[in-house]
Every structure is written in structure tokens, then in C-alpha cells.
Design a protein around this motif. Structure first.
Motif, mmCIF file in Angstrom:
data_model
loop_
_atom_site.group_PDB
_atom_site.id
_atom_site.type_symbol
_atom_site.label_atom_id
_atom_site.label_comp_id
_atom_site.label_asym_id
_atom_site.label_seq_id
_atom_site.Cartn_x
_atom_site.Cartn_y
_atom_site.Cartn_z
ATOM 1 N N GLU A 1 0.830 -1.207 0.000
ATOM 2 C CA GLU A 1 0.000 0.000 0.000
ATOM 3 C C GLU A 1 0.868 1.262 0.000
ATOM 4 O O GLU A 1 0.599 2.225 -0.714
ATOM 5 C CB GLU A 1 -0.932 -0.018 1.219
ATOM 6 N N PHE A 2 1.923 1.257 0.788
ATOM 7 C CA PHE A 2 2.755 2.470 0.833
ATOM 8 C C PHE A 2 3.610 2.645 -0.420
ATOM 9 O O PHE A 2 3.906 3.774 -0.804
ATOM 10 C CB PHE A 2 3.557 2.542 2.139
ATOM 11 N N ARG A 3 3.940 1.546 -1.096
ATOM 12 C CA ARG A 3 4.596 1.719 -2.400
ATOM 13 C C ARG A 3 3.625 2.401 -3.369
ATOM 14 O O ARG A 3 4.000 3.273 -4.143
ATOM 15 C CB ARG A 3 5.064 0.368 -2.960
ATOM 16 N N ARG A 4 2.356 2.035 -3.265
ATOM 17 C CA ARG A 4 1.336 2.677 -4.103
ATOM 18 C C ARG A 4 1.221 4.169 -3.769
ATOM 19 O O ARG A 4 1.146 5.014 -4.654
ATOM 20 C CB ARG A 4 -0.026 1.990 -3.882
ATOM 21 N N VAL A 5 1.220 4.478 -2.482
ATOM 22 C CA VAL A 5 1.089 5.882 -2.060
ATOM 23 C C VAL A 5 2.283 6.708 -2.562
ATOM 24 O O VAL A 5 2.118 7.801 -3.102
ATOM 25 C CB VAL A 5 0.957 5.977 -0.522
ATOM 26 N N LEU A 6 3.476 6.155 -2.426
ATOM 27 C CA LEU A 6 4.663 6.865 -2.932
ATOM 28 C C LEU A 6 4.500 7.163 -4.416
ATOM 29 O O LEU A 6 4.722 8.290 -4.875
ATOM 30 C CB LEU A 6 5.929 6.020 -2.731
ATOM 31 N N ARG A 7 4.105 6.136 -5.160
ATOM 32 C CA ARG A 7 3.987 6.317 -6.620
ATOM 33 C C ARG A 7 2.893 7.328 -6.962
ATOM 34 O O ARG A 7 3.021 8.083 -7.919
ATOM 35 C CB ARG A 7 3.706 4.980 -7.304
ATOM 36 N N PHE A 8 1.829 7.348 -6.185
ATOM 37 C CA PHE A 8 0.743 8.298 -6.437
ATOM 38 C C PHE A 8 1.289 9.731 -6.443
ATOM 39 O O PHE A 8 1.033 10.516 -7.352
ATOM 40 C CB PHE A 8 -0.363 8.145 -5.379
ATOM 41 N N TRP A 9 2.062 10.076 -5.425
ATOM 42 C CA TRP A 9 2.563 11.461 -5.326
ATOM 43 C C TRP A 9 3.735 11.692 -6.272
ATOM 44 O O TRP A 9 3.883 12.792 -6.825
ATOM 45 C CB TRP A 9 2.939 11.778 -3.875
ATOM 46 N N LEU A 10 4.558 10.668 -6.484
ATOM 47 C CA LEU A 10 5.660 10.821 -7.445
ATOM 48 C C LEU A 10 5.100 11.048 -8.847
ATOM 49 O O LEU A 10 5.597 11.892 -9.601
ATOM 50 C CB LEU A 10 6.568 9.589 -7.414
ATOM 51 N N ASP A 11 4.042 10.321 -9.195
ATOM 52 C CA ASP A 11 3.408 10.516 -10.504
ATOM 53 C C ASP A 11 2.877 11.945 -10.651
ATOM 54 O O ASP A 11 2.868 12.501 -11.736
ATOM 55 C CB ASP A 11 2.240 9.531 -10.688
ATOM 56 N N ARG A 12 2.421 12.533 -9.575
ATOM 57 C CA ARG A 12 1.909 13.917 -9.636
ATOM 58 C C ARG A 12 3.043 14.914 -9.753
ATOM 59 O O ARG A 12 2.813 16.090 -10.001
ATOM 60 C CB ARG A 12 1.111 14.246 -8.373
ATOM 61 N N GLY A 13 4.276 14.481 -9.444
ATOM 62 C CA GLY A 13 5.418 15.376 -9.652
ATOM 63 C C GLY A 13 6.115 15.877 -8.408
ATOM 64 O O GLY A 13 6.944 16.791 -8.496
ATOM 65 N N VAL A 14 5.833 15.301 -7.245
ATOM 66 C CA VAL A 14 6.521 15.800 -6.050
ATOM 67 C C VAL A 14 8.009 15.457 -6.105
ATOM 68 O O VAL A 14 8.422 14.490 -6.741
ATOM 69 C CB VAL A 14 5.912 15.265 -4.733
ATOM 70 N N ASP A 15 8.795 16.264 -5.413
ATOM 71 C CA ASP A 15 10.245 16.090 -5.422
ATOM 72 C C ASP A 15 10.743 15.198 -4.294
ATOM 73 O O ASP A 15 11.937 14.917 -4.216
ATOM 74 C CB ASP A 15 10.915 17.464 -5.332
ATOM 75 N N GLY A 16 9.836 14.800 -3.417
ATOM 76 C CA GLY A 16 10.273 13.905 -2.351
ATOM 77 C C GLY A 16 9.306 13.879 -1.195
ATOM 78 O O GLY A 16 8.203 14.444 -1.262
ATOM 79 N N PHE A 17 9.745 13.207 -0.144
ATOM 80 C CA PHE A 17 8.892 12.974 1.024
ATOM 81 C C PHE A 17 9.674 13.231 2.297
ATOM 82 O O PHE A 17 10.837 12.830 2.416
ATOM 83 C CB PHE A 17 8.413 11.513 1.064
ATOM 84 N N ARG A 18 9.011 13.833 3.243
ATOM 85 C CA ARG A 18 9.489 13.860 4.624
ATOM 86 C C ARG A 18 8.750 12.707 5.296
ATOM 87 O O ARG A 18 7.517 12.610 5.217
ATOM 88 C CB ARG A 18 9.146 15.204 5.246
ATOM 89 N N VAL A 19 9.497 11.785 5.881
ATOM 90 C CA VAL A 19 8.892 10.554 6.393
ATOM 91 C C VAL A 19 8.716 10.649 7.907
ATOM 92 O O VAL A 19 9.696 10.703 8.671
ATOM 93 C CB VAL A 19 9.742 9.329 6.013
ATOM 94 N N ASP A 20 7.454 10.686 8.304
ATOM 95 C CA ASP A 20 7.080 10.873 9.708
ATOM 96 C C ASP A 20 7.468 9.642 10.540
ATOM 97 O O ASP A 20 7.231 8.506 10.120
ATOM 98 C CB ASP A 20 5.557 11.074 9.750
ATOM 99 N N VAL A 21 8.009 9.884 11.717
ATOM 100 C CA VAL A 21 8.347 8.811 12.668
ATOM 101 C C VAL A 21 9.103 7.669 11.964
ATOM 102 O O VAL A 21 8.773 6.483 12.126
ATOM 103 C CB VAL A 21 7.091 8.270 13.393
ATOM 104 N N ALA A 22 10.112 8.031 11.210
ATOM 105 C CA ALA A 22 10.843 7.046 10.404
ATOM 106 C C ALA A 22 11.636 6.065 11.260
ATOM 107 O O ALA A 22 12.208 5.105 10.749
ATOM 108 C CB ALA A 22 11.776 7.760 9.432
ATOM 109 N N HIS A 23 11.695 6.293 12.550
ATOM 110 C CA HIS A 23 12.414 5.377 13.448
ATOM 111 C C HIS A 23 11.455 4.407 14.131
ATOM 112 O O HIS A 23 11.879 3.602 14.957
ATOM 113 C CB HIS A 23 13.211 6.158 14.493
ATOM 114 N N GLY A 24 10.140 4.495 13.803
ATOM 115 C CA GLY A 24 9.177 3.759 14.614
ATOM 116 C C GLY A 24 8.459 2.604 13.934
ATOM 117 O O GLY A 24 7.745 1.847 14.591
#
Ligand code: GLC
Ligand code: CA
Length: 558
Positions: free
Chosen positions: A203-226
Motif C-alpha cells: 500500500e505504501f509503495r502505491r502511495v509513494l507512486r501516487f505522489w511521485l506521478d503527480r510530480g513531487v520532489d520527495g517525502f518527509r517521512v514521519d516517525v521514520a524510526h518507529g
């Protein structure tokens, strides 16, 4: 969506080692408090689009948007129900596309916030999980467990929520009986996903692709240690006061588990499918810089927030040590260091740097807090700290309003507070509302120009009239003018891509060279001579060629 020529230019990959995120100044927009186009008291995406020219004038390279996805807003959008849509309070997907196109036209990149550790309890998957039986596939996407005790009446382990209280909530099963418990490291409305579950991963690979397809330059990943929890979910005996995001504590069974790196390697490969240099930035609160550097190894994320730097007190030796450690440890994995002084989770640095009592992250400030700052001292130090930060090699993060020198708002009435921390600790911790107050644009206007209606989801203090952007823009000595100058000089000199060389100084003074620039910060009580050369920026007025206390100066030496 239309693709402009500039879009195309931004999409070109840079030479390895010269990617934009290695040196970028990235401005955090907290959408609900930035600008409110429809006057309902909550900032929105059209509000951001309307102010892109201001951000271009300020001179930032990129913006990071805190979450604007569909959410019941129990934790200001960090509780998502639909990861691929815009919440109506913020606008529509078309509004997002306009924002993105407008930013790209101005050469500004856009990164969006991804919240993978947990969803909202209103997410369709969690609703399915509640309706399903223990042991079902629907429950396996989250962390449901039977309770301890004779009747399962005790939580499965002793973990606490970051926002206070237990990290477990018991559900009522379909037959009406008290049932299993689910884990939520944050609010009870934010159930944690089980990241060993393959559906969650897909599901999260899908979410990444959704925003990448729209043209975003990247992601800030919340609670990436958790995302990953220690197998078996063992008890944890905390060695810290509650409320920490884990930055001080080691061996916590829910922070920094080694298995999490596989997730980011997977995401790295997803981003690599796209053109240009898309970036992943980790929000990972870990006990050391060296540990945080593991999140940005070459096949994982690109950047991690430098919370060790943010948490360093206004002390010359401590700052020098954390700067050295950062430059060394990130370079060892081929990543840039980042620098940050403020965000939506911490006391604004114009207040924090002058606190006279300990204030662990998430505690916040309110009328009864000990060690409240003297505002003038806080602002002076904040300006000096920023002037030092913006000369450092690497990438820097700014938080909306710091360019106006905004302090933490301390006098928010109890009844207006909204942070779940405030509720979950019964008011023992004020939480983070004080850094989230809508920012002032126009001195004499309703809500200081945040909107036309005068409504504001948190009350703005009367003394903010003099901090409004329009009054500062006209004043060469203002904090806004200082930021604008520093950013222009930083860009003109490629300081982000430079190298740092320390200069021998007395204790309480820091000085370094980056290219032909010499930077001196005086953290001591007595004035010190400015370096020889032409002064191109200063965080405060020099006195007879001397740099006063809590002041940083930039001098051109060649
Ligand atoms: C991150 C966010 C914070 C949020 C928490 C839970 O720390 O920055 O605002 O409350 O995660 O999502
Ligand atoms: Ca609005």
C-alpha cells in the motif's frame, strides 16, 4: 496537469554528488497555520499558492508541506484516512496540482509529508479491523494483541504513548464483550501499522507512486524510526521522562529497530524508478548522530533531520562538537548533514535558546512553565543561531515564521489548546500549540492577514502586529531582511556545497571559514573583535567593530 519547461528543468538528474537536496534550504509549511484563502480560520493549499512569490523572494530552494491529506485532524493531519487525497479543509487535488506547478515555475521544489507509522482510526482498514475477528487478515495490518491478566483486562505490555498515557487501547468485539488491544505509539486515534505485513508494504509503495506521478520532489517521512517493533513486543523500562520521541533513550523496543532499513531500501528503489532527484528525508529521533546516519546510507534515505543539532544548547563547545560530529558521521555514509532549529513539534528557537529550565521535547510552554525565556534574549540568540546555521555546509530546514523571529506563544488559553498531548496528560504538558499559531502577514489586517475574516484556529497574540511580514519587509534591520540576505549570500557563494574549517578562538566564541566567508559567533558575555574584511551580514549591530554577545557576523575575507 501541464508540464512546463521549468518543470522539465527541475526533472533533470544532477551529477551524482550534486543533487539539489545535498545543499537545499527547505522551508517547512504547516498548512493550517500558513495562509487561509477561504477565511474559515484554517490555512489551506490555495493560501500557500497565493504566497509563493513571498517564498521566492525569501530565497528558499524547496518547501516541505506538513500533511494535508484526508484526516479527521485529531493530530493536525498526522492521522490520515486517505493517503491519496486532499482533506476538504485544505482544498482539493487540483489545488495541490496548482501549488506544485506554481512552485516549480518559480524553481521551488516540493516535498510532502508521508505518515507511515500509523493511520487514523477512521481509515477504512482500521474500521475493517475493528469489525473483523481476532486473528483475521484485517487485524493483521495493525498491532492487535490479547491483553494480559485473567480476563485480558491489562494491556499487552507496558509501553507508553509519546503523547502520554498507555500506548494500548482495548476494543469491544462484535459480540459486545471487551476484546483485544491495539497499539498506538501516539494518540488512541492513531493505530500503528504492522510493518511486517506485506499488504501494508504494498500500500505504501502505491502511495509513494501516487505522489511521485503527480510530480513531487520527495517525502518527509514521519516517525521514520518507529515503523518496526521488536519481535514479541517486550516490556520496556523507560530511562527517560515520558514524552520523548526517543532522542535520548537507547534500546527502546519500538524505536530504531534494524528491520526498518529494509523498508527504506525498498522505497529507495521506488524513487529510483522516477526521473530527476527525488528525495526521502527521515524524521528519526535517535540517541546519536552516528545512529541517525544509518538512515541515510547510500541505498536508503537521502536526508535525516539533525535533531542532535536542534537539541544542542546555546553553548559554543557543545555546538562545535555536534557540528563536527554531524559533518563526520554523515560524510562517512556519503550523505549531507542537515541543520534545523525549529519545526512544528518543538518550542520555537526564538524562545527555546533562552529557556532557563529543562524542557523536554513535547512539553511545550505555558503560563505555569518554569524557566520562561526573556523575549529579547531569545530573539537575539535565535538570529545569531540562524546566521551560524545558514553558513554551514549541507542542507538546512526552516520552519514557517522563524524568518519573522516569531517566539513560542506561551499565553494560549487552556480552552483553546488543541494538541493531543495537552489532553492525554491532563494539562501536565502544554504540548506543541505554541509553535503552531497562524503566522502574521499584514500588521493592521484581520488575523494579521492570515485571512480576510479574522478567524484563527489558535488565537494570535496582540504583540504580533509588529512582527508581521509587511512591517519587516520595509525594515533593513528586521529578522526577515536578515534571513533574505543570508539566503541570497548562501546561494551566491554555494555555502551548502562548501566545506567548514574552524578558526582558533577563545572559549565562548565560534569561528569558521566556508570558502571566502568567515563566520564568527560570539556566545560569550563580552564583545570580541570582528574578523578582518567586509561585513556582508550580521545578526545584530556591531559596536565599534566588535561583535557583541549573542551575535553572529559574516565577513568576506578574500
Ligand atoms: C511526528 C510529527 C508530529 C506528530 C507525530 C505523530 O513526530 O512531526 O507532529 O504528532 O509524528 O504522527
Ligand atoms: Ca481555510
Amino acid at each position: 496537469m501541464t508540464t512546463t519547461a521549468l518543470d522539465t528543468a527541475l526533472a533533470l538528474p544532477s551529477a551524482p554528488g550534486a543533487e539539489w537536496w545535498r545543499s537545499a534550504v527547505i522551508y517547512q509549511i504547516y498548512p493550517r497555520s500558513f495562509a487561509d484563502a477561504n477565511g474559515d480560520g484554517i490555512g489551506d493549499l490555495p493560501g500557500v499558492t497565493a504566497h509563493l512569490d513571498d517564498l521566492q523572494r525569501l530565497g528558499v530552494d524547496a518547501v516541505w508541506l506538513s500533511p494535508f491529506m484526508t484526516s479527521p485532524q485529531k493530530d493536525a493531519g498526522y492521522d490520515v484516512t486517505d493517503y491519496c487525497d486532499v482533506d476538504p479543509i485544505f482544498g482539493t487535488l487540483a489545488d495541490f496540482d496548482d501549488l506544485l506547478a506554481g512552485a516549480h515555475e518559480r524553481g521551488i521544489r516540493v516535498i510532502v509529508d508521508l505518515v507511515p507509522n500509523h493511520s487514523s482510526d477512521q481509515h477504512v482498514w482500521f474500521q475493517e479491523a475493528l469489525a473483523a475477528a481476532p486473528g483475521s487478515a484485517a487485524r493483521a495490518r495493525y498491532l492487535f494483541r490479547d491483553g494480559k491478566g485473567e480476563h485480558g483486562e491489562l494491556p499487552p505490555n507496558n509501553w507508553d504513548s509519546v503523547f502520554g498515557g498507555p500506548a494500548w487501547t482495548r476494543v469491544t468485539e462484535a459480540d459486545g464483550r471487551p476484546g483485544q488491544w491495539y497499539l498506538h505509539l501516539f494518540d488512541a486515534s492513531q493505530p500503528d501499522f504492522d510493518w511486517t505485513n506485506t499488504e501494508v508494504r504494498a500500500e505504501f509503495r502505491r502511495v509513494l507512486r501516487f505522489w511521485l506521478d503527480r510530480g513531487v520532489d520527495g517525502f518527509r517521512v514521519d516517525v521514520a524510526h518507529g515503523l518496526m517493533k521488536k519481535a514479541g513486543l517486550p516490556d520496556y523500562v523507560p530511562d527517560i521522562d515520558g514524552g520523548s520521541m526517543g532522542g535520548d533513550a537507547s534500546d527502546v523496543p519500538y524505536w530504531g529497530q534494524p528491520e526498518v532499513h529494509d523498508v527504506y531500501r525498498e522505497w529507495h528503489r521506488v524513487l529510483a524508478e522516477y526521473d530527476g532527484d527525488r528525495a526521502l528525508c527521515a524524521e528519526a529521533w535517535l540517541p546519536s548522530v552516528a545512529q541517525t546516519a544509518l538512515w541515510v546510507r547510500p541505498d536508503e534515505m537521502n536526508q535525516a533531520f539533525n535533531f542532535a543539532y536542534l537539541e544542542t544548547k546555546w553553548d559554543a563547545a557543545a555546538l562545535r562538537a555536534v557540528i563536527d560530529e554531524s559533518l563526520t558521521d554523515y560524510a562517512a555514509v556519503g550523505a549531507p548533514s542537515t541543520w534545523v532549529l525549529s519545526n512544528h513539534d518543538v518550542v520555537r528557537h526564538a524562545s527555546r535558546l533562552a529557556l532557563t529550565a529543562d524542557n523536554p521535547q513535547g512539553t511545550g510552554l505555558g503560563p505555569n512553565s518554569p524557566g520562561k525565556p526573556i523575549p529579547e534574549v531569545g530573539l537575539r540568540r535565535a538570529r545569531a543561531a540562524t546566521a551560524m546555521m545558514l553558513a554551514l555546509p549541507g542542507s538546512a530546514y526552516l520552519y514557517q515564521g522563524e524568518e519573522l523571529g516569531l517566539p513560542e506563544v506561551i499565553d494560549i488559553p487552556d480552552a483553546a489548546r488543541q494538541d493531543p498531548t495537552w489532553f492525554r496528560t491532563n494539562g501536565e504538558r502544554y504540548g506543541r500549540d505554541g509553535c503552531r499559531v497562524p503566522i502574521p502577514w499584514v500588521a493592521g489586517a484581520p488575523a494579521y492577514g492570515f485571512n480576510d475574516s479574522g478567524a484563527s484556529w489558535l488565537p494570535q497574540p496582540p504583540e504580533w502586529a509588529r512582527l508581521a511580514r509587511d512591517s519587516q519587509a520595509a525594515d533593513a534591520a528586521s529578522t526577515l531582511s536578515m534571513y533574505t540576505t543570508l539566503l541570497a549570500e548562501r546561494r551566491a557563494r554555494d555555502l551548502g556545497e562548501g566545506t567548514l574549517e574552524w578558526i582558533q578562538t577563545p572559549a565562548d566564541v565560534l569561528a569558521f571559514r566556508n570558502g571566502s566567508l568567515t563566520v564568527l559567533a560570539n556566545l560569550g558575555a563580552d564583545p570580541v573583535p570582528a574578523p578582518n574584511g567586509r561585513v556582508i551580514a550580521a545578526s545584530g549591530a556591531l559596536v565599534d567593530g566588535r561583535v557583541p554577545t549573542d551575535t553572529t557576523v559574516w565577513v568576506e575575507t578574500d
